[in-house]
Design a protein around this motif. Structure first.
Motif, PDB file in Angstrom:
ATOM      1  N   ALA A  24       5.939  -4.598  -2.565  1.00  0.00           N
ATOM      2  CA  ALA A  24       6.707  -4.541  -3.811  1.00  0.00           C
ATOM      3  C   ALA A  24       6.358  -3.235  -4.532  1.00  0.00           C
ATOM      4  CB  ALA A  24       6.373  -5.739  -4.685  1.00  0.00           C
ATOM      5  N   PRO A  25       7.369  -2.491  -4.994  1.00  0.00           N
ATOM      6  CA  PRO A  25       7.117  -1.173  -5.583  1.00  0.00           C
ATOM      7  C   PRO A  25       6.486  -1.196  -6.974  1.00  0.00           C
ATOM      8  CG  PRO A  25       9.437  -1.701  -5.720  1.00  0.00           C
ATOM      9  CD  PRO A  25       8.789  -2.791  -4.913  1.00  0.00           C
ATOM     10  N   ASP A  26       6.554  -2.339  -7.657  1.00  0.00           N
ATOM     11  CA  ASP A  26       5.961  -2.428  -8.990  1.00  0.00           C
ATOM     12  C   ASP A  26       5.602  -3.887  -9.278  1.00  0.00           C
ATOM     13  OD1 ASP A  26       8.353  -3.745  -9.935  1.00  0.00           O
ATOM     14  OD2 ASP A  26       9.260  -1.784 -10.272  1.00  0.00           O
ATOM     15  N   ALA A  27       4.939  -4.098 -10.404  1.00  0.00           N
ATOM     16  CA  ALA A  27       4.462  -5.445 -10.744  1.00  0.00           C
ATOM     17  C   ALA A  27       5.613  -6.434 -10.943  1.00  0.00           C
ATOM     18  CB  ALA A  27       3.587  -5.372 -11.986  1.00  0.00           C
ATOM     19  N   GLU A  28       6.701  -5.981 -11.548  1.00  0.00           N
ATOM     20  CA  GLU A  28       7.819  -6.898 -11.743  1.00  0.00           C
ATOM     21  C   GLU A  28       8.383  -7.374 -10.414  1.00  0.00           C
ATOM     22  OE1 GLU A  28      12.382  -7.252 -13.321  1.00  0.00           O
ATOM     23  OE2 GLU A  28      11.130  -5.727 -14.265  1.00  0.00           O
ATOM     24  N   ARG A  29       8.568  -6.484  -9.486  1.00  0.00           N
ATOM     25  CA  ARG A  29       9.095  -6.895  -8.171  1.00  0.00           C
ATOM     26  C   ARG A  29       8.103  -7.809  -7.452  1.00  0.00           C
ATOM     27  NH1 ARG A  29      13.098  -4.078  -5.454  1.00  0.00           N
ATOM     28  NH2 ARG A  29      13.028  -5.884  -4.099  1.00  0.00           N
ATOM     29  N   LEU A  30       6.802  -7.547  -7.623  1.00  0.00           N
ATOM     30  CA  LEU A  30       5.817  -8.438  -7.013  1.00  0.00           C
ATOM     31  C   LEU A  30       5.925  -9.825  -7.634  1.00  0.00           C
ATOM     32  CD1 LEU A  30       3.483  -8.913  -5.036  1.00  0.00           C
ATOM     33  CD2 LEU A  30       1.964  -8.567  -6.985  1.00  0.00           C
ATOM     34  N   MET A  31       6.011  -9.897  -8.956  1.00  0.00           N
ATOM     35  CA  MET A  31       6.126 -11.193  -9.619  1.00  0.00           C
ATOM     36  C   MET A  31       7.384 -11.911  -9.139  1.00  0.00           C
ATOM     37  SD  MET A  31       7.723 -13.084 -12.126  1.00  0.00           S
ATOM     38  CE  MET A  31       8.728 -11.765 -12.726  1.00  0.00           C
ATOM     39  N   ARG A  32       8.499 -11.204  -9.063  1.00  0.00           N
ATOM     40  CA  ARG A  32       9.739 -11.815  -8.569  1.00  0.00           C
ATOM     41  C   ARG A  32       9.545 -12.327  -7.131  1.00  0.00           C
ATOM     42  NH1 ARG A  32      14.475 -11.286 -11.102  1.00  0.00           N
ATOM     43  NH2 ARG A  32      14.650  -9.931 -12.908  1.00  0.00           N
ATOM     44  N   SER A  33       8.886 -11.529  -6.303  1.00  0.00           N
ATOM     45  CA  SER A  33       8.696 -11.918  -4.905  1.00  0.00           C
ATOM     46  C   SER A  33       7.760 -13.121  -4.788  1.00  0.00           C
ATOM     47  CB  SER A  33       8.182 -10.750  -4.068  1.00  0.00           C
ATOM     48  OG  SER A  33       6.837 -10.447  -4.359  1.00  0.00           O
ATOM     49  N   LEU A  50      -2.562 -12.216  -3.942  1.00  0.00           N
ATOM     50  CA  LEU A  50      -3.585 -12.468  -4.959  1.00  0.00           C
ATOM     51  C   LEU A  50      -4.543 -11.284  -4.981  1.00  0.00           C
ATOM     52  CD1 LEU A  50      -4.571 -16.188  -4.271  1.00  0.00           C
ATOM     53  CD2 LEU A  50      -3.276 -15.319  -6.230  1.00  0.00           C
ATOM     54  N   HIS A  51      -4.882 -10.798  -6.145  1.00  0.00           N
ATOM     55  CA  HIS A  51      -5.843  -9.693  -6.266  1.00  0.00           C
ATOM     56  C   HIS A  51      -7.214 -10.179  -5.778  1.00  0.00           C
ATOM     57  CE1 HIS A  51      -8.473  -6.718  -8.152  1.00  0.00           C
ATOM     58  NE2 HIS A  51      -7.418  -5.918  -8.052  1.00  0.00           N
ATOM     59  N   PRO A  52      -8.008  -9.298  -5.177  1.00  0.00           N
ATOM     60  CA  PRO A  52      -9.343  -9.706  -4.710  1.00  0.00           C
ATOM     61  C   PRO A  52     -10.214 -10.353  -5.800  1.00  0.00           C
ATOM     62  CG  PRO A  52      -8.802  -7.544  -3.841  1.00  0.00           C
ATOM     63  CD  PRO A  52      -7.701  -7.916  -4.806  1.00  0.00           C
ATOM     64  N   THR A  91      -5.805   1.825 -17.379  1.00  0.00           N
ATOM     65  CA  THR A  91      -6.737   1.106 -16.500  1.00  0.00           C
ATOM     66  C   THR A  91      -6.064   0.645 -15.207  1.00  0.00           C
ATOM     67  OG1 THR A  91      -6.277  -1.096 -17.412  1.00  0.00           O
ATOM     68  CG2 THR A  91      -7.967   0.240 -18.536  1.00  0.00           C
ATOM     69  N   GLY A  92      -4.742   0.855 -15.105  1.00  0.00           N
ATOM     70  CA  GLY A  92      -4.004   0.423 -13.920  1.00  0.00           C
ATOM     71  C   GLY A  92      -3.379  -0.952 -14.061  1.00  0.00           C
ATOM     72  N   PHE A 117      -1.250  -7.723 -13.404  1.00  0.00           N
ATOM     73  CA  PHE A 117      -1.237  -7.243 -12.022  1.00  0.00           C
ATOM     74  C   PHE A 117      -2.017  -5.944 -11.927  1.00  0.00           C
ATOM     75  CE2 PHE A 117       2.532  -9.744 -12.731  1.00  0.00           C
ATOM     76  CZ  PHE A 117       2.640 -10.513 -11.592  1.00  0.00           C
ATOM     77  N   LEU A 118      -2.689  -5.762 -10.801  1.00  0.00           N
ATOM     78  CA  LEU A 118      -3.374  -4.509 -10.492  1.00  0.00           C
ATOM     79  C   LEU A 118      -3.007  -4.089  -9.077  1.00  0.00           C
ATOM     80  CD1 LEU A 118      -6.997  -5.180 -11.840  1.00  0.00           C
ATOM     81  CD2 LEU A 118      -5.387  -3.468 -12.706  1.00  0.00           C
ATOM     82  N   HIS A 119      -2.984  -2.802  -8.844  1.00  0.00           N
ATOM     83  CA  HIS A 119      -2.750  -2.274  -7.493  1.00  0.00           C
ATOM     84  C   HIS A 119      -4.099  -2.224  -6.792  1.00  0.00           C
ATOM     85  CE1 HIS A 119      -1.094   0.220  -4.315  1.00  0.00           C
ATOM     86  NE2 HIS A 119       0.107  -0.005  -4.834  1.00  0.00           N
ATOM     87  N   ASP A 120      -4.156  -2.703  -5.568  1.00  0.00           N
ATOM     88  CA  ASP A 120      -5.433  -2.731  -4.846  1.00  0.00           C
ATOM     89  C   ASP A 120      -5.576  -1.598  -3.833  1.00  0.00           C
ATOM     90  OD1 ASP A 120      -3.808  -3.472  -2.724  1.00  0.00           O
ATOM     91  OD2 ASP A 120      -4.841  -5.363  -2.324  1.00  0.00           O
ATOM     92  N   GLY A 121      -4.701  -0.608  -3.915  1.00  0.00           N
ATOM     93  CA  GLY A 121      -4.740   0.498  -2.955  1.00  0.00           C
ATOM     94  C   GLY A 121      -3.704   0.316  -1.857  1.00  0.00           C
ATOM     95  N   THR A 122      -3.296  -0.922  -1.622  1.00  0.00           N
ATOM     96  CA  THR A 122      -2.254  -1.228  -0.644  1.00  0.00           C
ATOM     97  C   THR A 122      -0.969  -1.622  -1.348  1.00  0.00           C
ATOM     98  OG1 THR A 122      -3.890  -1.961   0.975  1.00  0.00           O
ATOM     99  CG2 THR A 122      -1.634  -2.709   1.305  1.00  0.00           C
TER     100      THR A 122
END
Length: 152
Positions: A24-33, A50-52, A91-92, A117-122
């Motif tokens: 997902a390219p951003d947090a909103e798309r991740l939440m939708r997915s 799920l974030h680590p 802070t990301g 949401f946070l990006h974990d590098g992936t």
């Protein structure tokens, strides 16, 4: 149509995320997915996103995936309304406010959540959220914004 209420077909919307073909390219798309993953019973995807640092990640994956699958199967997901999205701050952290329509055996279990949401590098990952039931709100869920969402 995709369960995430984007107006697109599932195959053109959330399917590639669920299949692991794209992030997902951003947090909103991740939440939708993630909402769509509950509707599609994609429990492994829910675990993966799920974030680590999410508390469920401290438990065995197979156990959590079983619980997520059972929860998803016990509910219906008729629609989602995104009420607000805040891009990543210094802070990301990115936030999304949404109204998730959810039913269990015909009983309304819908809720409003402000998710972090946070990006974990992936990819973007669900860290945590503050959930409110419509009956706990002083205004209709659809009228809330990130600024007016009650956090107490």
């Amino acid at each position: 149509m995709c369960p995430c209420s984007s107006g697109q077909r599932y195959k053109q919307c959330c399917a590639s995320f669920h299949k692991g073909e794209a992030e997902a390219p951003d947090a909103e798309r991740l939440m939708r997915s993630r909402y769509s993953a509950f509707a599609q019973r994609e429990a492994a995807y829910l675990w993966k996103t799920l974030h680590p640092d999410h508390p469920m990640r401290a438990r065995p994956e197979a156990e959590v995936v079983r619980e997520l699958r059972a929860f998803a199967q016990a509910h219906q997901y008729p629609g989602l309304v995104v009420l607000g999205h805040q891009p990543a701050d210094a802070t990301g952290l990115s936030r999304v406010l949404f109204f998730a329509k959810v039913f269990e055996k015909g009983k309304d279990q819908s809720f409003v959540e402000r998710s972090d949401f946070l990006h974990d590098g992936t990819g973007w990952r669900y860290l945590d959220g503050v959930l409110k039931l419509p009956r706990e709100l002083k205004v209709p869920p659809e009228s809330l914004t990130l600024d007016t969402f009650p956090t107490d």
